[in-house]
Write a protein that holds these residues in place. Structure first.
Motif, PDB file in Angstrom:
ATOM      1  N   GLU A  72       0.123   1.971   1.272  1.00  0.00           N
ATOM      2  CA  GLU A  72       0.079   0.530   1.489  1.00  0.00           C
ATOM      3  C   GLU A  72       1.459   0.058   1.955  1.00  0.00           C
ATOM      4  O   GLU A  72       2.476   0.355   1.308  1.00  0.00           O
ATOM      5  N   ASN A  73       1.512  -0.624   3.096  1.00  0.00           N
ATOM      6  CA  ASN A  73       2.768  -1.155   3.616  1.00  0.00           C
ATOM      7  C   ASN A  73       3.121  -2.452   2.910  1.00  0.00           C
ATOM      8  O   ASN A  73       2.275  -3.328   2.717  1.00  0.00           O
ATOM      9  N   ILE A  74       4.414  -2.587   2.522  1.00  0.00           N
ATOM     10  CA  ILE A  74       4.915  -3.831   1.943  1.00  0.00           C
ATOM     11  C   ILE A  74       6.205  -4.214   2.679  1.00  0.00           C
ATOM     12  O   ILE A  74       6.872  -3.355   3.253  1.00  0.00           O
ATOM     13  N   SER A  75       6.546  -5.507   2.658  1.00  0.00           N
ATOM     14  CA  SER A  75       7.745  -5.974   3.350  1.00  0.00           C
ATOM     15  C   SER A  75       8.983  -5.726   2.494  1.00  0.00           C
ATOM     16  O   SER A  75       8.895  -5.459   1.292  1.00  0.00           O
ATOM     17  N   PHE A  76      10.167  -5.875   3.133  1.00  0.00           N
ATOM     18  CA  PHE A  76      11.424  -5.688   2.421  1.00  0.00           C
ATOM     19  C   PHE A  76      11.577  -6.703   1.297  1.00  0.00           C
ATOM     20  O   PHE A  76      11.988  -6.373   0.187  1.00  0.00           O
ATOM     21  N   THR A  77      11.226  -7.958   1.591  1.00  0.00           N
ATOM     22  CA  THR A  77      11.372  -8.998   0.571  1.00  0.00           C
ATOM     23  C   THR A  77      10.393  -8.798  -0.581  1.00  0.00           C
ATOM     24  O   THR A  77      10.732  -9.050  -1.740  1.00  0.00           O
ATOM     25  N   GLN A  78       9.180  -8.341  -0.279  1.00  0.00           N
ATOM     26  CA  GLN A  78       8.215  -8.060  -1.346  1.00  0.00           C
ATOM     27  C   GLN A  78       8.719  -6.943  -2.247  1.00  0.00           C
ATOM     28  O   GLN A  78       8.576  -7.002  -3.474  1.00  0.00           O
ATOM     29  N   ALA A  79       9.314  -5.923  -1.627  1.00  0.00           N
ATOM     30  CA  ALA A  79       9.846  -4.809  -2.407  1.00  0.00           C
ATOM     31  C   ALA A  79      11.049  -5.238  -3.237  1.00  0.00           C
ATOM     32  O   ALA A  79      11.212  -4.816  -4.395  1.00  0.00           O
ATOM     33  N   ALA A  80      11.901  -6.093  -2.666  1.00  0.00           N
ATOM     34  CA  ALA A  80      13.125  -6.493  -3.354  1.00  0.00           C
ATOM     35  C   ALA A  80      12.872  -7.526  -4.452  1.00  0.00           C
ATOM     36  O   ALA A  80      13.414  -7.422  -5.557  1.00  0.00           O
ATOM     37  N   LEU A  81      12.049  -8.516  -4.149  1.00  0.00           N
ATOM     38  CA  LEU A  81      11.851  -9.629  -5.085  1.00  0.00           C
ATOM     39  C   LEU A  81      10.601  -9.501  -5.936  1.00  0.00           C
ATOM     40  O   LEU A  81      10.461 -10.193  -6.937  1.00  0.00           O
ATOM     41  N   GLY A  82       9.673  -8.615  -5.509  1.00  0.00           N
ATOM     42  CA  GLY A  82       8.400  -8.523  -6.198  1.00  0.00           C
ATOM     43  C   GLY A  82       7.421  -9.535  -5.632  1.00  0.00           C
ATOM     44  O   GLY A  82       7.826 -10.589  -5.143  1.00  0.00           O
ATOM     45  N   ALA A  83       6.155  -9.222  -5.696  1.00  0.00           N
ATOM     46  CA  ALA A  83       5.159 -10.141  -5.144  1.00  0.00           C
ATOM     47  C   ALA A  83       3.754  -9.697  -5.532  1.00  0.00           C
ATOM     48  O   ALA A  83       3.536  -8.543  -5.925  1.00  0.00           O
ATOM     49  N   LYS A  84       2.825 -10.624  -5.414  1.00  0.00           N
ATOM     50  CA  LYS A  84       1.416 -10.288  -5.591  1.00  0.00           C
ATOM     51  C   LYS A  84       0.834  -9.940  -4.228  1.00  0.00           C
ATOM     52  O   LYS A  84       0.953 -10.716  -3.281  1.00  0.00           O
ATOM     53  N   ILE A  85       0.220  -8.775  -4.137  1.00  0.00           N
ATOM     54  CA  ILE A  85      -0.382  -8.356  -2.869  1.00  0.00           C
ATOM     55  C   ILE A  85      -1.825  -7.922  -3.123  1.00  0.00           C
ATOM     56  O   ILE A  85      -2.235  -7.726  -4.273  1.00  0.00           O
ATOM     57  N   LYS A  86      -2.571  -7.754  -2.037  1.00  0.00           N
ATOM     58  CA  LYS A  86      -3.929  -7.242  -2.129  1.00  0.00           C
ATOM     59  C   LYS A  86      -3.984  -5.841  -1.539  1.00  0.00           C
ATOM     60  O   LYS A  86      -3.616  -5.634  -0.385  1.00  0.00           O
ATOM     61  N   ILE A  87      -4.427  -4.893  -2.366  1.00  0.00           N
ATOM     62  CA  ILE A  87      -4.514  -3.489  -1.964  1.00  0.00           C
ATOM     63  C   ILE A  87      -5.956  -3.173  -1.576  1.00  0.00           C
ATOM     64  O   ILE A  87      -6.897  -3.553  -2.281  1.00  0.00           O
ATOM     65  N   ASP A  88      -6.126  -2.468  -0.476  1.00  0.00           N
ATOM     66  CA  ASP A  88      -7.460  -2.033  -0.069  1.00  0.00           C
ATOM     67  C   ASP A  88      -7.930  -0.889  -0.965  1.00  0.00           C
ATOM     68  O   ASP A  88      -7.243   0.125  -1.100  1.00  0.00           O
ATOM     69  N   THR A  89      -9.102  -1.054  -1.584  1.00  0.00           N
ATOM     70  CA  THR A  89      -9.728   0.006  -2.372  1.00  0.00           C
ATOM     71  C   THR A  89     -11.144   0.209  -1.857  1.00  0.00           C
ATOM     72  O   THR A  89     -11.648  -0.570  -1.046  1.00  0.00           O
ATOM     73  N   ILE A  90     -11.801   1.245  -2.337  1.00  0.00           N
ATOM     74  CA  ILE A  90     -13.168   1.527  -1.906  1.00  0.00           C
ATOM     75  C   ILE A  90     -14.129   0.440  -2.379  1.00  0.00           C
ATOM     76  O   ILE A  90     -15.213   0.256  -1.810  1.00  0.00           O
ATOM     77  N   ASP A  91     -13.717  -0.339  -3.407  1.00  0.00           N
ATOM     78  CA  ASP A  91     -14.528  -1.443  -3.918  1.00  0.00           C
ATOM     79  C   ASP A  91     -14.204  -2.763  -3.236  1.00  0.00           C
ATOM     80  O   ASP A  91     -14.869  -3.762  -3.483  1.00  0.00           O
ATOM     81  N   PRO A 122     -10.765  -5.524  -1.742  1.00  0.00           N
ATOM     82  CA  PRO A 122      -9.381  -5.905  -2.047  1.00  0.00           C
ATOM     83  C   PRO A 122      -9.133  -5.982  -3.558  1.00  0.00           C
ATOM     84  O   PRO A 122      -9.970  -6.494  -4.311  1.00  0.00           O
ATOM     85  N   TYR A 123      -7.952  -5.483  -3.970  1.00  0.00           N
ATOM     86  CA  TYR A 123      -7.577  -5.486  -5.393  1.00  0.00           C
ATOM     87  C   TYR A 123      -6.203  -6.111  -5.516  1.00  0.00           C
ATOM     88  O   TYR A 123      -5.249  -5.682  -4.853  1.00  0.00           O
ATOM     89  N   GLU A 124      -6.072  -7.161  -6.332  1.00  0.00           N
ATOM     90  CA  GLU A 124      -4.794  -7.862  -6.491  1.00  0.00           C
ATOM     91  C   GLU A 124      -3.864  -7.063  -7.399  1.00  0.00           C
ATOM     92  O   GLU A 124      -4.243  -6.675  -8.506  1.00  0.00           O
ATOM     93  N   TYR A 125      -2.621  -6.886  -6.893  1.00  0.00           N
ATOM     94  CA  TYR A 125      -1.653  -6.071  -7.647  1.00  0.00           C
ATOM     95  C   TYR A 125      -0.287  -6.746  -7.610  1.00  0.00           C
ATOM     96  O   TYR A 125       0.128  -7.286  -6.570  1.00  0.00           O
ATOM     97  N   GLN A 126       0.422  -6.708  -8.736  1.00  0.00           N
ATOM     98  CA  GLN A 126       1.748  -7.321  -8.843  1.00  0.00           C
ATOM     99  C   GLN A 126       2.814  -6.245  -8.611  1.00  0.00           C
ATOM    100  O   GLN A 126       2.970  -5.320  -9.408  1.00  0.00           O
ATOM    101  N   ILE A 127       3.557  -6.383  -7.494  1.00  0.00           N
ATOM    102  CA  ILE A 127       4.652  -5.446  -7.208  1.00  0.00           C
ATOM    103  C   ILE A 127       5.860  -5.831  -8.044  1.00  0.00           C
ATOM    104  O   ILE A 127       6.238  -7.013  -8.120  1.00  0.00           O
ATOM    105  N   ARG A 174      -0.947   3.995  -9.946  1.00  0.00           N
ATOM    106  CA  ARG A 174      -2.301   4.466 -10.249  1.00  0.00           C
ATOM    107  C   ARG A 174      -3.198   3.287 -10.594  1.00  0.00           C
ATOM    108  O   ARG A 174      -2.885   2.489 -11.478  1.00  0.00           O
ATOM    109  N   LEU A 175      -4.307   3.207  -9.856  1.00  0.00           N
ATOM    110  CA  LEU A 175      -5.331   2.210 -10.158  1.00  0.00           C
ATOM    111  C   LEU A 175      -6.457   2.931 -10.897  1.00  0.00           C
ATOM    112  O   LEU A 175      -7.245   3.667 -10.293  1.00  0.00           O
ATOM    113  N   ALA A 176      -6.509   2.732 -12.192  1.00  0.00           N
ATOM    114  CA  ALA A 176      -7.441   3.483 -13.029  1.00  0.00           C
ATOM    115  C   ALA A 176      -8.900   3.151 -12.693  1.00  0.00           C
ATOM    116  O   ALA A 176      -9.253   1.986 -12.455  1.00  0.00           O
TER     117      ALA A 176
END
Length: 408
Positions: free
Chosen positions: A280-299, A301-306, A317-319
């Motif tokens: 999953e690609n994330i931006s520099f600012t998301q990596a540095a400051l943290g952010a909520k993003i949506k990850i593609d899963t087989i089910d 979009p899944y919301e995840y807090q970086i 790991r997404l259990a």
């Protein structure tokens, strides 16, 4: 007298070889050196005797244990019940066909390994394949197959005989489906059991064949078969559909249909047993400051807090977001996501200015330096330029006029 070779060496197997490995090795060696295959070759005959002697010992668990402990000495002077005569002390006697039948099969005309085809026999299995998508493999699906399958001839009701007639007992084998031949060999009388050539092992002869099926009792028809593919199936695995294969013989059950599954590749996900792998690609600012993003899963979009300070190649790991197991679709694997910090290839002037300010704040560049990209000056460099302008102005006022270049 030359010493005997090690029995394991004769058959070409290790001491840890299983009974099946020993039998397979003996079959290979004995076929190669059998006297019938090498007429008049004394060396081949001796090697055949040597291999047979080795097999007689190693195929018997008690004799093999004695041999492993004492070697050839275990059978000297009648020690293992091996007196003189025969193959180096082995007295075969009896029926050679019975002795070798299970091992050689077709070499000795079948022996006891030849199945009795005049009894009920299950039909042969059929194989086909079906292609499905990655998502269909994960969640399961149903597919319809269009196949040519055999079914009982309606004209003769599967007997193969012309209506009004019926098959008769084969006169050659008496309905047994097998014939026995005996012949003289260097080992004595050899008894060979073979499939009856007249009825081909069925024990029945059809004198008047059905015109529709040609005496086979079956005709091919195009049929649509629905196959249920379970959730979690993997590429190359098969689904068995009972009794959709070849018809049985002499009242035997129908064979099965084996459907091999071919799973198409997914552009984003990779499968490892029941786990899924993706990046999953994330931006520099998301990596540095943290952010909520949506990850593609087989089910979906899944919301995840970086977390702030996330580095590239960080793996999370997404259990229970992986592939369901075939036995229980409620039990699922996990989804492992690797983050990759994406560096922008193009930026606006405002974005560049913000990043230069960030560079200064991080101490990565000196404030007085001019940007090489657009020639703009920092605040410190602008103050220096102002100071130089004031000094030049004093020089001009002292003489009342601007100095020419050769007066400087």
């Amino acid at each position: 007298m030359a010493s005997k070779r090690d029995y394991y060496e004769v058959l070409g197997v290790d001491k840890s070889a299983s009974d099946a490995d020993i039998k397979k090795a003996y079959r290979k060696v004995a076929k190669k050196y059998h006297p019938d295959m090498n007429p008049g070759d004394k060396e081949a005959e001796e090697k055949f005797k040597e291999a047979t002697e080795a097999y007689e010992v190693l195929s018997d668990s008690e004799r093999r244990a004695k041999y492993d402990q004492f070697g050839h000495a275990a059978f000297e002077q009648g020690g293992g019940g091996y007196g003189g005569g025969g193959f180096g002390g082995f007295d075969f006697g009896g029926d050679m066909g019975d002795m070798f039948g299970d091992i050689f099969g077709d070499l000795f005309g079948g022996g006891r390994s030849q199945s009795r085809r005049n009894g009920p026999m299950k039909g042969a299995n059929l194989k086909t394949s079906v292609r499905i998508t990655f998502e269909e493999a994960v969640f399961g699906t149903e597919k319809e197959l269009d196949l040519n399958l055999k079914e009982a001839c309606e004209h003769c009701h599967g007997t193969g005989a012309k209506p009004g007639t019926s098959p008769v007992t084969c006169p050659k084998c008496g309905g047994k489906g097998q014939v026995v031949y005996t012949q003289q060999s260097m080992f004595g009388m050899v008894r060979n059991v073979q499939e009856c050539p007249d009825c081909h092992g069925t024990g029945k002869i059809i004198k008047e064949k059905c015109s529709d099926c040609g005496g086979s009792g079956y005709v091919k028809k195009r049929k649509k078969i629905r196959v249920t593919i379970p959730a979690g199936i993997d590429n190359g695995q098969s689904v068995r559909i009972r009794e959709k294969g070849e018809p049985g013989v002499n009242g035997g059950p129908q064979g099965d249909l084996l459907v091999s599954v071919i799973v198409s590749r997914h552009p984003k996900f990779q499968r490892r047993e029941y786990d899924l792998i993706s990046t999953e690609n994330i931006s520099f600012t998301q990596a540095a400051l943290g952010a909520k993003i949506k990850i593609d899963t087989i089910d979906g979009p899944y919301e995840y807090q970086i977390k702030p300070g996330t580095q590239t190649d960080t793996r999370v790991r997404l259990a229970k977001k992986g592939v369901p197991t075939i036995r229980n679709k409620n039990v699922r694997g996990d989804h492992y996501v690797t983050f990759v910090v994406k560096v922008p290839e193009r930026m606006t002037e405002a974005q560049k200015k913000a990043l230069r300010a960030f560079q200064e704040a991080m101490g990565e560049v000196e404030p007085e330096k001019t940007s090489k990209e657009d020639g703009t000056k920092t605040a410190a460099s602008e103050k220096t330029a102002e100071k130089e302008t004031k000094t030049t102005g004093k020089e001009e006022n002292s003489s009342g006029k601007k100095k020419r270049f050769w007066e400087k």
